[in-house]
Scaffold this active site. Sequence first.
Site, short mmCIF file in Angstrom:
data_model
loop_
_atom_site.label_atom_id
_atom_site.label_comp_id
_atom_site.label_asym_id
_atom_site.label_seq_id
_atom_site.Cartn_x
_atom_site.Cartn_y
_atom_site.Cartn_z
N GLU A 127 0.94 -1.19 -0.06
CA GLU A 127 -0.13 -0.18 -0.01
C GLU A 127 1.04 1.16 -0.05
OE1 GLU A 127 -2.73 -0.22 3.40
OE2 GLU A 127 -3.65 -1.92 2.42
N PHE A 156 2.09 -0.35 -6.51
CA PHE A 156 3.34 -0.85 -7.19
C PHE A 156 2.78 -2.38 -7.55
CE2 PHE A 156 6.19 1.59 -4.20
CZ PHE A 156 6.94 2.33 -5.42
N ILE A 157 1.48 -2.76 -8.06
CA ILE A 157 0.98 -4.07 -8.29
C ILE A 157 1.50 -4.49 -9.73
CG2 ILE A 157 -0.80 -5.54 -8.09
CD1 ILE A 157 -0.02 -4.31 -5.57
N ARG A 245 9.82 -16.21 -3.14
CA ARG A 245 11.21 -15.54 -2.77
C ARG A 245 12.31 -16.35 -3.45
NH1 ARG A 245 10.62 -12.93 3.30
NH2 ARG A 245 9.40 -11.03 2.26
N GLY A 341 32.69 -2.26 -22.18
CA GLY A 341 32.99 -0.99 -22.51
C GLY A 341 31.59 -0.28 -22.89
N GLY A 342 32.10 0.75 -23.70
CA GLY A 342 30.78 1.61 -24.25
C GLY A 342 29.82 0.84 -24.75
N GLU A 365 9.26 -8.36 -3.31
CA GLU A 365 9.02 -9.56 -2.38
C GLU A 365 10.07 -9.54 -1.16
OE1 GLU A 365 7.48 -12.60 -3.83
OE2 GLU A 365 6.69 -11.40 -5.39
N GLY A 366 10.23 -8.24 -0.92
CA GLY A 366 10.79 -8.02 0.48
C GLY A 366 12.49 -7.69 -0.09
C1 LIG Z 1 8.49 -3.05 -10.08
C2 LIG Z 1 7.74 -3.28 -8.92
C3 LIG Z 1 6.95 -4.34 -8.92
C4 LIG Z 1 6.33 -4.70 -7.70
N1 LIG Z 1 5.29 -5.65 -7.71
C5 LIG Z 1 4.54 -5.80 -6.69
C6 LIG Z 1 3.30 -6.73 -6.67
O1 LIG Z 1 2.99 -7.23 -7.73
N2 LIG Z 1 2.72 -6.67 -5.40
C7 LIG Z 1 2.96 -5.90 -4.37
O2 LIG Z 1 2.17 -5.96 -3.18
N3 LIG Z 1 3.86 -5.32 -4.28
C8 LIG Z 1 4.90 -5.04 -5.30
N4 LIG Z 1 5.89 -4.33 -5.40
C9 LIG Z 1 6.35 -3.54 -4.03
C10 LIG Z 1 7.45 -4.01 -3.50
O3 LIG Z 1 7.41 -5.21 -2.89
C11 LIG Z 1 8.04 -3.08 -2.48
O4 LIG Z 1 8.26 -1.73 -3.10
C12 LIG Z 1 8.82 -3.46 -1.39
O5 LIG Z 1 8.37 -4.47 -0.41
C13 LIG Z 1 9.47 -2.27 -0.29
O6 LIG Z 1 8.47 -1.68 -0.07
P1 LIG Z 1 8.46 0.45 -0.24
O7 LIG Z 1 8.62 0.42 -1.74
O8 LIG Z 1 7.13 0.75 0.43
O9 LIG Z 1 9.82 0.55 0.86
P2 LIG Z 1 9.54 1.00 2.14
O10 LIG Z 1 9.13 -0.29 2.97
O11 LIG Z 1 9.12 2.18 2.51
O12 LIG Z 1 11.41 0.90 2.55
C14 LIG Z 1 12.13 1.89 2.21
C15 LIG Z 1 13.64 1.47 2.59
O13 LIG Z 1 13.60 1.32 4.12
C16 LIG Z 1 13.98 0.08 4.25
N5 LIG Z 1 13.44 -0.43 5.62
C17 LIG Z 1 12.02 -0.71 5.67
N6 LIG Z 1 11.82 -1.22 6.92
C18 LIG Z 1 12.88 -1.62 7.38
C19 LIG Z 1 13.48 -2.51 8.62
N7 LIG Z 1 12.42 -3.08 9.50
N8 LIG Z 1 14.46 -2.66 8.58
C20 LIG Z 1 15.46 -2.26 7.77
N9 LIG Z 1 15.56 -1.54 6.59
C21 LIG Z 1 13.94 -1.16 6.73
C22 LIG Z 1 13.84 -0.91 3.17
O14 LIG Z 1 14.76 -2.03 2.96
C23 LIG Z 1 14.14 0.38 2.07
O15 LIG Z 1 15.61 0.39 1.89
C24 LIG Z 1 6.86 -3.96 -6.45
C25 LIG Z 1 7.57 -2.95 -6.51
C26 LIG Z 1 8.04 -2.61 -7.63
C27 LIG Z 1 9.13 -1.41 -7.71
#
Ligand SMILES: Cc1cc2nc3c(=O)[nH]c(=O)nc-3n(C[C@H](O)[C@H](O)[C@H](O)COP(=O)(O)OP(=O)(O)OC[C@H]3O[C@@H](n4cnc5c(N)ncnc54)[C@H](O)[C@@H]3O)c2cc1C
Length: 384
Positions: A127, A156-157, A245, A341-342, A365-366
């Site tokens: 979300e 981001f779905i 994963r 290279g280039g 996926e995390g």
């Molecule tokens: C191209 C793409 C496709 C995707 N497809 C899907 C999909 O099909 N379905 C779906 O549900 N989601 C999807 N996602 C979402 C994706 O799983 C999330 O972007 C991801 O889990 C990270 O969440 P966030 O972007 O809100 O980052 P945040 O959770 O806000 O994290 C920001 C930073 O803080 C770090 N961080 C957060 N919590 C902690 C912690 N406890 N300890 C240490 N570091 C932390 C993170 O590692 C990251 O570096 C997709 C994303 C992208 C970009």
Amino acid sequence: MDYELNDEQKGIQRAAEEFAKGEFTKEVGLELERNHEYPSAILKKAGSLGFIGIHFPQEYGGQGYGILENALTVEAFCRRDSGIGVCLSISSFASEIILRSGSDAQKKKYLIPLTKGEAVSAGGFTEPDHGSDITQLRTVATRGGKGYVINGVKTFISNGKIANFVIVLCQSDPQAKPPYRGHSTFLVEKGTDGFEVSDLGEKMGIRMTSTTEMSFDQVKVPDENLIGTLNKGFYQVLEFFDESRVMVAAQALGMAQGGFDRALDYAKKREQFGQKIVEFQVTQHKLADMATQIEAARCLVYKAGWNFDQGRIDPKLTSMAKMYAGRVAVEVCQEAIQIHGGYGYMLEYEVERFYRDARITEIYEGTREIQKNTIAGALIGKKG
Ligand SMILES: Cc1cc2nc3c(=O)[nH]c(=O)nc-3n(C[C@H](O)[C@H](O)[C@H](O)COP(=O)(O)OP(=O)(O)OC[C@H]3O[C@@H](n4cnc5c(N)ncnc54)[C@H](O)[C@@H]3O)c2cc1C
């Protein structure tokens, strides 16, 4: 101890490689990426040949194999083309939740078209305010009439623009403490009133698949769209991550191998200072490091898949495989660009695309950090 794939597994690997070689030509890959176009025709063909949902039981259109065999297929596809490989690998995204927890009617209705390559699914967990932390959600499902009413936004779905249905994680019990004990998963079909999908626009890589926002405004779903038991959704999703994963790790492994293949091939052809660049020791050392990293990643990915197929759930191992293979994919593809290279910077040589595509394996996926939390949590004996 036996490190060899069996003959059947080698056959699957060969078949996937042959299919990819015939269908994912360089021109097709470049064209699809340029147009941000989903490879629907290739998906259909892959489905008709049994490559999609290979790990699903035969009664639901699969081949009855395990996660390891699926990983072999995903690796082969992503090795040939990182973009097409990802699309095929996630065409049935999150449907394992239906397989593990859904009713027989849901499995027949939703899984069979997926395995035929005639439908695509999406999984809505993230979300706007809840990404890494999906223990609390704003998307709610409340009891209404003969079913549930869903309100909220997912972001981001993947696959959103073309998905026939989405599996949505919702807060179904607002009083639950902690909140994740009140989560449930629901099936929402494309075209349901109040369900809107919008594209999030241009992105770094995996451009053949749409990344979308999904909004749910008074979306009514019948009781039969609840997957499994009410308020068990969070656990279903965690269980799903244990296998998905491994699949992301297999995507990364394939991309790393694909980047390496292209770098090796190029290094043997390119001449500078009167000799092939592969003759420079620095190039050889780069290739040696890349190959070693790939081999180590492969051991982890296959072990994680095999382990899951033995019925041993080990989130630590799964996270190790995903975290390590993702890093290797990024590093190897980066070196592959350097060896070119280039030319490596140009679209035509593909390695820059592999690099851009590889980057997502460390995020979705995390994230890498979340995988480390899981690994460290298991090491120090931290619960939940
Ligand atoms: C191209 C793409 C496709 C995707 N497809 C899907 C999909 O099909 N379905 C779906 O549900 N989601 C999807 N996602 C979402 C994706 O799983 C999330 O972007 C991801 O889990 C990270 O969440 P966030 O972007 O809100 O980052 P945040 O959770 O806000 O994290 C920001 C930073 O803080 C770090 N961080 C957060 N919590 C902690 C912690 N406890 N300890 C240490 N570091 C932390 C993170 O590692 C990251 O570096 C997709 C994303 C992208 C970009």
